[in-house]
Design an enzyme around this catalytic site. Structure first.
Site, PDB file in Angstrom:
ATOM      1  N   LYS A 188     -75.833 -15.137  -5.205  1.00 51.29           N
ATOM      2  CA  LYS A 188     -74.550 -14.809  -4.589  1.00 51.29           C
ATOM      3  C   LYS A 188     -74.681 -13.572  -3.680  1.00 51.29           C
ATOM      4  O   LYS A 188     -75.666 -12.829  -3.753  1.00 51.29           O
ATOM      5  CB  LYS A 188     -73.492 -14.568  -5.676  1.00 51.29           C
ATOM      6  CG  LYS A 188     -73.334 -15.727  -6.674  1.00 51.29           C
ATOM      7  CD  LYS A 188     -72.792 -17.001  -6.067  1.00 51.29           C
ATOM      8  CE  LYS A 188     -71.998 -17.896  -6.986  1.00 51.29           C
ATOM      9  NZ  LYS A 188     -72.671 -19.043  -7.596  1.00 51.29           N
ATOM     10  N   VAL A 189     -73.661 -13.336  -2.876  1.00 50.77           N
ATOM     11  CA  VAL A 189     -73.648 -12.226  -1.916  1.00 50.77           C
ATOM     12  C   VAL A 189     -73.930 -10.879  -2.598  1.00 50.77           C
ATOM     13  O   VAL A 189     -74.712 -10.076  -2.123  1.00 50.77           O
ATOM     14  CB  VAL A 189     -72.264 -12.161  -1.224  1.00 50.77           C
ATOM     15  CG1 VAL A 189     -72.093 -10.878  -0.444  1.00 50.77           C
ATOM     16  CG2 VAL A 189     -72.064 -13.363  -0.330  1.00 50.77           C
TER      17      VAL A 189
END
Ligand code: PLP
Length: 370
Positions: A188-189
């Protein structure tokens, strides 16, 4: 080789400093100082309150269902939750795992988020909640969903696993709903290797969830109710603190890449229609092609150059017998057959993006000329 994603690795030196601290204290888990520090810093960065760190994004959903009591049966039968089939499997499987029946409502053909118009017809006497997903970081129609929930006395839990840092009308998107959940998985980011968080609207739900993630233990010899172990540990928090220090540069390189994709592929492929006044976090680069055949052709031509894309999300979850086959969602099925997520990670170079786009351009142009 260009993978579809690559976990972000922060400065080793900085991580080592945090790990030295963990060794010095010998406090490895159970709401340690780094978990507390990460909680404070995330609340500040995101502009939210009542943020609870947990061990992963799937347990974040499950704990939220329990804290808001949507898992409790209605009239002796399983409760139902209205949700989207166009998402990662955990949105629905977590409901099933908690004994809640996912009822699919179809998505909008341009935003790919749950279409509020499809929610009302799916409501029954068993319905307790709506579980929408801000898919690819695009905000759902939060106002309409809130209206429906209020009218029908339903809880709303947003699966915001893609929406880290997204602002809507100048405020955190995570403020919408009774709760919003995040995933901090390595891909994820923002990540903590494995991890997640729940942002609650109300303090009392936050307090309840805090007990749930730690076996329901309230004191040295007191236990209140049935809990589980969903605690984040100090090593996870150390990784999170390092990534958070570098979040601005992570986000800006991702945004630069999605801008480049947009510029090169504009008019050739379809992008999701972003909700007005919603910021982007560059979590994913989805493109929609005109048919399944084109999609397969693009994948094959990219793979020949060792470039890996992903059919994300495919299949549409309403096609999975294990989950639910009762509520067919045509738009979600159609989009899931033609969607492709392109490589996206902060180190992806301009020339790599250029190469990827030129392969897609050639594939689509050759097709048109046949
Ligand atoms: C990643 C993800 C999850 C699950 O999170 P984990 O941290 O991997 O358990 C749930 N929902 C969506 C939409 C996701 O993308």
């Amino acid at each position: 080789m260009i993978p579809v994603t690559k976990p972000y690795l922060p400065s080793r030196e900085k991580l080592d400093k945090y790990i030295d601290g963990i060794y010095g204290r010998n406090w490895l888990t159970n709401n340690g100082p780094l978990v507390q520090e990460l909680t404070r810093r995330l609340e500040e960065y995101l502009g939210v309150e009542n943020l609870l760190l947990v061990s992963n994004g799937t347990l974040a959903l499950q704990i939220a269902y329990r804290a808001l009591e949507i898992n409790e049966p209605v009239n002796g039968r399983s409760a139902e939750a209205i949700t989207t089939p166009f998402t990662f499997v955990a949105t629905s499987s977590s409901l099933k795992w908690e004994g809640i029946e996912p009822v699919f409502a179809d998505i909008g053909s341009d935003t790919w988020c749950l279409d509020p118009n499809n929610i009302k017809p799916a409501i029954t006497s068993q319905t307790k909640a709506i579980i929408p997903v801000h898919v690819f970081g695009n905000a759902c129609d939060v106002e309409a969903i809130e209206g429906i929930a209020n009218e029908n006395n339903l809880k709303v839990i947003y699966d915001a696993a893609h929406a880290f840092g997204v602002q809507y009308k100048g405020e955190s998107l995570l403020k919408w709903g009774d709760a919003a959940t995040l995933s901090f998985h390595a891909t994820k980011v923002f990540h903590t290797i494995e991890g997640g968080a729940i942002v609650f609207k109300r303090k009392k739900d936050f307090e309840k969830a805090k007990l749930l993630i730690s076996f329901g233990i309230t004191g040295a010899e007191t236990i209140e109710g049935i809990g589980i172990n969903a605690k984040m540990n100090e090593f996870q928090a150390a990784m999170g603190l390092c990534c958070l220090d570098e979040i601005e540069s992570i986000l800006s390189s991702r945004l630069r890449i999605i801008e480049q994709y947009k510029e090169k592929l504009d008019g050739l492929v379809t992008f999701p229609v972003w909700k007005p006044q919603t910021s982007q976090n560059g979590a994913y680069q989805p493109i929609l092609l005109d048919s399944q055949e084109t999609c397969v052709e693009v994948i094959s031509n990219l793979t020949k150059q060792k470039i890996f894309s992903r059919r994300y999300f495919s299949p549409s979850l309403d096609e999975l017998e294990e989950i639910s086959i009762e509520h067919i969602s045509q738009t979600s099925r159609d989009i899931s057959k033609r969607i492709l997520c392109l490589p996206l990670y902060s180190e992806l170079s301009n020339s790599d993006v250029e190469l990827i786009c030129s392969i897609i351009q050639i594939t689509l142009n050759t097709k048109g000329n046949l």
